[in-house]
Design an enzyme around this catalytic site. Sequence first.
Site, PDB file in Angstrom:
ATOM      1  CB  CYS A 140      -1.429   7.033   1.455  1.00 51.24           C
ATOM      2  SG  CYS A 140      -2.443   5.968   2.496  1.00 51.24           S
ATOM      3  CD  GLU A 187      -1.743   2.331   1.663  1.00 49.64           C
ATOM      4  OE1 GLU A 187      -1.445   3.222   0.831  1.00 49.64           O
ATOM      5  OE2 GLU A 187      -1.772   2.515   2.884  1.00 49.64           O
TER       6      GLU A 187
END
Length: 468
Positions: free
Chosen positions: A262, A228
């Site tokens: 993010c 990720e």
Amino acid sequence: MAIATIDPTTGKTLRTFTAHTAEEVEAKLKLADETFRTYRQTPLADRKRWLARAAELLEKEAEQFGRIMTQEMGKPFEAAKAESQKCATACRYYVEHGEAYLRDEPINVGGDQAYVHYQPLGPVLAIMPWNFPFWQVVRFAAPALMAGNVGLLKHAHNVPQCALALEELFLRAGFPKGAFQTLLIETGDIARVIEDPRVKAATLTGSEGAGRAVGSQSGKALKKVVLELGGSDPFVVMPSAKLELAVETAVKARLINNGQSCIAAKRFIVHESVYPEFERRFVERMGRAVVGDPMDAKTEVGPLATEGIRQGLHAQVEKSVAAGTKLLVGGKLPTGPGTWYPPTVLADAAPGSPAATEELFGPVAVLFKARDVKHAIELANDSPYGLGASVWTHDDAEARQFIDGIESGMVFVNQMVVSDARLPFGGVKNSGHGRELALHGIREFLNAKTVRICSGTVAAPTQASANE
């Protein structure tokens, strides 16, 4: 790089930690391997009970855990407490749903009996970042522990107290001593841990560069890896959107976690007919966001996590402006102690500049003007990343075009992108691969074993024996 707690509000080193020696790492790997051999057979009822107890501790001690997070990486204290409480929801989610996700899946193949039998892989190395120092870890650990795997945590160098607190949390919750351990090691030692045959898989949340390194190391060792990575999420606003709500949410989506997320909205793509009003409102609201002491409940933006992150972000802003990008507010590096950075808005990003091509990990937004739906989708996809996207429209046909057309792992309509234990989380393109959370997350580190039994020869095992 030193493993240490450095207060982002002052820049002072509060506490340093000695990295584990090779002998200490070996002892932890040995314990993880030995623990897995027995832990994988632990009844689901025990795993549920321990995970539920972890949830109780995360809620009960949210203030204590929140103070550690704020002290180590600077997030507003109210958000830090909420992060601990959110971790509790993930634990409870897998207490409630884990058993069903691990259950054998029957498959109709005619006369024979056939099913998929799910089994844990073994010790999994989790390489986690500093920005959500509890949530990033728990969203891996909760499903992994529920599934019968054991965890090895290599946390970011600037949140060692968070890492050790998490190890202690799972131990206090009742999990066996080797079920979840923290490795205080340097980045250069990660490859050796991945290569160790006792480690069966890895997961990383971090930068694109870190993802390439860990992905390469895991591939060389023929081990499963979930990545990720970064994101430069688009936030698209169309004429049918409720503009006031879109603006307020846009500010929140950009400033969440001091802009260090993010899935924070980073590129704001606004239809030309509503662009002038959106820009005016957005710039005004970003300009008056409260920057200050993260322990103050009124604070919206605390300091960035490290001086290196601040300097890197400011360099991106300066390079973008020098290339011709417009600076609408902010962009000035504060003087004095601490790693503060003002909420900043850029527009008309110069081609090839950092504002146009890179992820800006901090409270810096970039505005883009779109002519129509097609152009908005083109702008949204004009990025090497594909993590999340937020789309604001009340036109059903438009919404469907964005859902189908945007290259991302997640699309949220008329709301900001968030992580939720009930929904799979992850991206495409340079944002990585694999999924965390929900059903998909727990099955990333399971062996989906196909079983087919010739009709009339052997009785299929009971569900209880298959699961336990």
